[in-house]
Structure formats: C-alpha cells, structure tokens
Design a protein around this motif. Structure first.
Motif, short mmCIF file in Angstrom:
data_model
loop_
_atom_site.label_atom_id
_atom_site.label_comp_id
_atom_site.label_asym_id
_atom_site.label_seq_id
_atom_site.Cartn_x
_atom_site.Cartn_y
_atom_site.Cartn_z
N ALA A 169 2.27 44.11 5.89
CA ALA A 169 3.37 43.27 5.40
C ALA A 169 4.25 42.80 6.55
O ALA A 169 4.69 41.64 6.56
CB ALA A 169 4.21 44.04 4.38
N LEU A 170 4.48 43.65 7.55
CA LEU A 170 5.29 43.26 8.69
C LEU A 170 4.58 42.18 9.51
O LEU A 170 5.21 41.20 9.92
CB LEU A 170 5.58 44.47 9.58
N GLU A 171 3.27 42.34 9.72
CA GLU A 171 2.51 41.32 10.44
C GLU A 171 2.54 39.98 9.72
O GLU A 171 2.72 38.93 10.34
CB GLU A 171 1.06 41.77 10.64
N GLN A 172 2.40 40.02 8.40
CA GLN A 172 2.44 38.79 7.61
C GLN A 172 3.84 38.17 7.67
O GLN A 172 3.97 36.94 7.80
CB GLN A 172 2.06 39.10 6.16
N HIS A 173 4.86 38.97 7.61
CA HIS A 173 6.23 38.48 7.68
C HIS A 173 6.49 37.79 9.01
O HIS A 173 7.07 36.70 9.06
CB HIS A 173 7.21 39.64 7.48
N VAL A 174 6.06 38.41 10.11
CA VAL A 174 6.27 37.83 11.43
C VAL A 174 5.49 36.51 11.57
O VAL A 174 6.03 35.52 12.09
CB VAL A 174 5.86 38.83 12.54
N ALA A 175 4.26 36.47 11.07
CA ALA A 175 3.45 35.25 11.16
C ALA A 175 4.08 34.12 10.34
O ALA A 175 4.16 32.97 10.82
CB ALA A 175 2.04 35.52 10.67
N LEU A 176 4.54 34.41 9.14
CA LEU A 176 5.16 33.38 8.31
C LEU A 176 6.48 32.89 8.91
O LEU A 176 6.79 31.70 8.88
CB LEU A 176 5.39 33.90 6.89
N THR A 177 7.25 33.80 9.47
CA THR A 177 8.51 33.43 10.10
C THR A 177 8.27 32.55 11.32
O THR A 177 8.94 31.52 11.51
CB THR A 177 9.31 34.68 10.49
N ALA A 178 7.29 32.92 12.15
CA ALA A 178 6.97 32.12 13.33
C ALA A 178 6.46 30.74 12.93
O ALA A 178 6.83 29.73 13.56
CB ALA A 178 5.93 32.84 14.18
N ALA A 179 5.65 30.67 11.89
CA ALA A 179 5.15 29.37 11.42
C ALA A 179 6.29 28.50 10.91
O ALA A 179 6.35 27.30 11.20
CB ALA A 179 4.11 29.58 10.33
N ALA A 180 7.22 29.08 10.17
CA ALA A 180 8.35 28.33 9.65
C ALA A 180 9.23 27.80 10.78
O ALA A 180 9.68 26.64 10.75
CB ALA A 180 9.17 29.19 8.71
N VAL A 181 9.47 28.62 11.79
CA VAL A 181 10.29 28.18 12.94
C VAL A 181 9.57 27.09 13.71
O VAL A 181 10.18 26.10 14.14
CB VAL A 181 10.65 29.38 13.84
N ALA A 182 8.25 27.22 13.89
CA ALA A 182 7.49 26.20 14.62
C ALA A 182 7.49 24.87 13.87
O ALA A 182 7.67 23.80 14.47
CB ALA A 182 6.05 26.69 14.83
N ILE A 183 7.32 24.91 12.55
CA ILE A 183 7.35 23.68 11.75
C ILE A 183 8.73 23.05 11.80
O ILE A 183 8.86 21.82 11.96
CB ILE A 183 6.91 23.97 10.30
N ALA A 184 9.77 23.86 11.69
CA ALA A 184 11.14 23.33 11.75
C ALA A 184 11.42 22.70 13.11
O ALA A 184 12.04 21.63 13.19
CB ALA A 184 12.14 24.46 11.47
#
Length: 70
Positions: free
Chosen positions: A36-51
């Motif tokens: 869950a932590l790995e998934q959270h970090v990946a989703l957060t990084a993707a959201a920041v990159a898209i933004a």
C-alpha cells in the motif's frame, strides 16, 4: 503505579499506549502495508508529475501572453 502481575501482565503487554496504533498489527500486516505504501508513493508521484506537466507550460504561457493571465 504497582507492577502488573499474572494474567493481567499478558493483557497489559498487548495493550498499546495509543489505542489507534499497534506494532503487533504492523508486524502481522507488513506485506500489505508495504504494498500500500509503494502504491501510495507511485500514485502521488504520478499526480505531481501530471500537475507539473500541465501547470508549468500554462504558467509560461500566462507569463508570455498578457491576455491569458487572469
């Protein structure tokens, strides 16, 4: 406070000071928590990159074209 003895000692050892957090739960579910932590970090990084991919070009456009800036 007097020391805890007998069967109460085993209960007291499992009773954390913070009832909302338990190291026993963390040890028991370490694999799922890590996933869950790995998934959270990946989703957060993707959201920041898209933004950043959307926001930086828009900021440059707003800076260069005066009519675009609100």
């Amino acid at each position: 406070m007097p020391p805890v003895v007998g069967w109460a000692a085993s209960i007291a050892a499992d009773d954390p000071r913070n009832p909302w957090f338990s190291w026993q739960y963390v040890r028991k579910n370490l694999d799922s928590l890590t996933t869950a932590l790995e998934q959270h970090v990946a989703l957060t990084a993707a959201a920041v990159a898209i933004a950043a991919a959307i926001g930086i070009p828009l900021a440059v456009l707003a800076y260069r074209v005066r009519g675009v800036a609100g």
